[in-house]
Design a protein around this motif. Structure first.
Motif, short mmCIF file in Angstrom:
data_model
loop_
_atom_site.label_atom_id
_atom_site.label_comp_id
_atom_site.label_asym_id
_atom_site.label_seq_id
_atom_site.Cartn_x
_atom_site.Cartn_y
_atom_site.Cartn_z
N PHE A 20 61.19 49.31 45.11
CA PHE A 20 62.29 50.25 44.87
C PHE A 20 63.04 50.53 46.15
CE2 PHE A 20 60.24 50.22 41.00
CZ PHE A 20 61.09 50.76 40.05
N VAL A 21 63.64 49.47 46.66
CA VAL A 21 64.27 49.53 47.97
C VAL A 21 65.71 49.04 47.91
CG1 VAL A 21 62.09 49.16 49.13
CG2 VAL A 21 63.49 47.19 48.49
N PHE A 22 66.25 48.93 46.71
CA PHE A 22 67.59 48.38 46.59
C PHE A 22 68.65 49.47 46.62
CE2 PHE A 22 64.91 45.16 44.81
CZ PHE A 22 65.50 43.97 45.19
N MET B 1 65.33 53.34 57.21
CA MET B 1 66.47 52.44 57.04
C MET B 1 67.62 52.84 57.96
SD MET B 1 66.36 51.51 53.13
CE MET B 1 64.81 51.51 52.22
N LYS B 2 68.20 51.85 58.52
CA LYS B 2 69.23 52.08 59.54
C LYS B 2 70.61 52.05 58.90
CE LYS B 2 68.19 47.32 59.94
NZ LYS B 2 68.54 47.29 58.53
N PHE B 3 70.76 52.80 57.85
CA PHE B 3 72.02 52.74 57.12
C PHE B 3 72.96 53.83 57.58
CE2 PHE B 3 73.32 49.96 53.92
CZ PHE B 3 74.44 50.53 53.35
N TYR B 19 69.70 56.88 48.41
CA TYR B 19 70.40 55.93 47.55
C TYR B 19 69.65 54.63 47.40
CZ TYR B 19 74.40 58.91 47.13
OH TYR B 19 75.23 59.93 46.79
N PHE B 20 68.61 54.45 48.17
CA PHE B 20 67.89 53.19 48.08
C PHE B 20 66.62 53.35 47.25
CE2 PHE B 20 71.06 52.17 50.92
CZ PHE B 20 71.13 50.80 51.03
N VAL B 21 66.85 53.68 46.00
CA VAL B 21 65.75 54.04 45.11
C VAL B 21 65.78 53.23 43.83
CG1 VAL B 21 65.69 56.38 45.99
CG2 VAL B 21 67.16 55.83 44.05
N PHE B 22 66.54 52.15 43.85
CA PHE B 22 66.68 51.38 42.62
C PHE B 22 65.66 50.25 42.54
CE2 PHE B 22 70.76 53.34 43.14
CZ PHE B 22 71.16 53.65 41.85
N GLY B 23 65.14 50.05 41.34
CA GLY B 23 64.41 48.83 41.07
C GLY B 23 65.39 47.83 40.50
N LEU B 24 65.17 46.56 40.77
CA LEU B 24 66.08 45.54 40.29
C LEU B 24 65.27 44.44 39.61
CD1 LEU B 24 69.06 44.56 40.36
CD2 LEU B 24 68.46 43.31 42.44
N SER B 25 65.70 44.07 38.43
CA SER B 25 64.97 43.01 37.73
C SER B 25 65.94 42.00 37.15
CB SER B 25 64.10 43.60 36.63
OG SER B 25 64.89 44.19 35.62
#
Lengths: 241, 241
Positions: A20-22, B1-3, B19-25
């Motif tokens: 969950f890092v996207f 994260m260096k965002f 904001y970097f909390v998405f899972g992607l499939s």
DNA sequence: TCAAAAGTGTTCCGAATACACCCATGC
DNA sequence: GCATGGGTGTATTCGGAACACTTTTGA
């Protein structure tokens, strides 16, 4: 996160949290039509990375925000317009598409009638500009790729669905429509044949009004009859050319 | 994260990490063609959530993995086949599409020649089965939505591009091709006219071989001439029907 | 010789194409 | 009157639809 050890059925042994890092964003390709040419709306970036470059408008999606809502918000923030034609066309997910971290972006394209578009007072709008799609500046990120894919999708769409109407004012003349389609498709039509074809489709509502203040015979105005189109579509009618 | 504090130009005040909390499939809609019918390959889930339900095959994307690579991997793990026709068709991003967390999934569709497909010994393949697309079981997650969109995309694609060939063996007869297109599009063609049309397109390479072991006159075999098609496409030729 | 599918030819019709021509308006 | 675009009519051509017919094989 209370995620099980495997999402579907996977061989991964990593703790699921590591997945969950996207980052997720939306980018909008906004098309307009001015002076007989297809344009696209770009903004100049005020921040790093790619500060100063032109870019599509877009933004990160919030954790509790639907994709399409994110796209609509972006559009509304720039143009002030709600309920605009907006269609997802592709997800761009290369590992290295963003220089700083892993961000997957979903491309939307949109068609706006330039008369409706009034840039609103936001940090975005100040630097917004229409560009001819054949004369584009250097773009930030992989936005050139996204834009090209958007143009491709537009052309496919235009050929098979009555998409172009969104680019015209609600009331238009047949010649205006013809010129728009010539710009979109890149070739000329015969006036008489174009009229015959489009009229016989029965998706235009002829109005009793005519164009005014022109130094020649005023043309009759038409409206796109969306309801009628939906009905015909259900019967198997398919828009071509 | 260096965002940086803002991805594009945003009004958000939240720390960017949130904001970097998405899972992607990725999820694959795998079409096949058997006994004159269009099928789709589904697997039965062995894990919660939706344990026991049928589902599309898919998996989480790894942090350093391209989207299309993820889709290819999924396909290879199930079928053992590499370099299969695979095409992204839509990203599904509703907040509540996954019961446990925020997972955005990208749909791919694929066409495989059933003769090539040999389920391989994996936990997936054991429970894999072909379903007729008009007779589907209850599906996990929003996979029914994804599947319907996949079918829609397939039909659009088939009508305007020579897509269906992937579903046939490399060498096929004209009648086999006709029957496939009838199944895909849902209506009949006249034999003579179908032949004339497809032959005149010049995208089939006639072979000197013929079908064998049939109790009637053996039919000539053809190959799809991909090179020729690409060449014609460049000249503006467009495949229709 | 019969069944079954392969493969070809021909007629007919409607739609697309290519022009030619007249109409209305402002200057 | 003439420039400009609006708007219509028609002869010709081309491609698709429908259908009939012949050919080749195995059983």
């Amino acid at each position: 996160m209370k995620f099980p050890n495997s999402y579907y059925i996977s061989d991964y042994k990593l703790p699921i949290n590591d997945y969950f890092v996207f980052g997720l964003s939306v980018d909008c390709v906004i098309f307009g039509y001015q002076e007989g040419e297809i344009k696209v709306l770009l903004v100049q970036r005020g921040l790093e990375p790619f500060k100063g470059n032109w870019a599509l408008i877009g933004d990160l999606v919030e954790p509790k925000q639907n994709l399409c809502d994110a796209a609509n918000n972006v559009l509304e923030k720039l143009t002030g317009l709600k309920n605009i034609y907006l269609k997802q066309f592709f997800a761009f997910g290369s590992v290295d598409r963003h220089p700083l971290d892993r961000v997957v972006t979903v491309g939307y394209f949109s068609l706006v009638n330039s008369m409706d578009y009034k840039p609103i007072a936001s940090s975005w709008a100040k630097s917004a500009r229409w560009f001819n799609i054949n004369d584009l500046p250097e773009l930030a990120f992989d936005h050139h790729t996204i834009l090209l894919k958007g143009i491709e999708t537009l052309k496919d769409e235009v050929r098979h669905k009555p998409t172009g109407f969104e680019l015209l004012p609600p009331k238009f003349t047949l010649l205006e429509l013809q010129l728009l389609y010539e710009a979109l498709l890149g070739y000329k039509f015969d006036k008489s044949n174009f009229r015959k074809k489009i009229i016989e489709m029965n998706i235009l509502k002829p109005l009793k009004e005519a164009k005014e203040n022109v130094s020649h015979r005023p043309a009759q105005l038409f409206e796109f009859d969306e309801k009628r189109y939906r009905a015909l579509e259900k019967e198997g009618f398919s828009f071509e050319l």
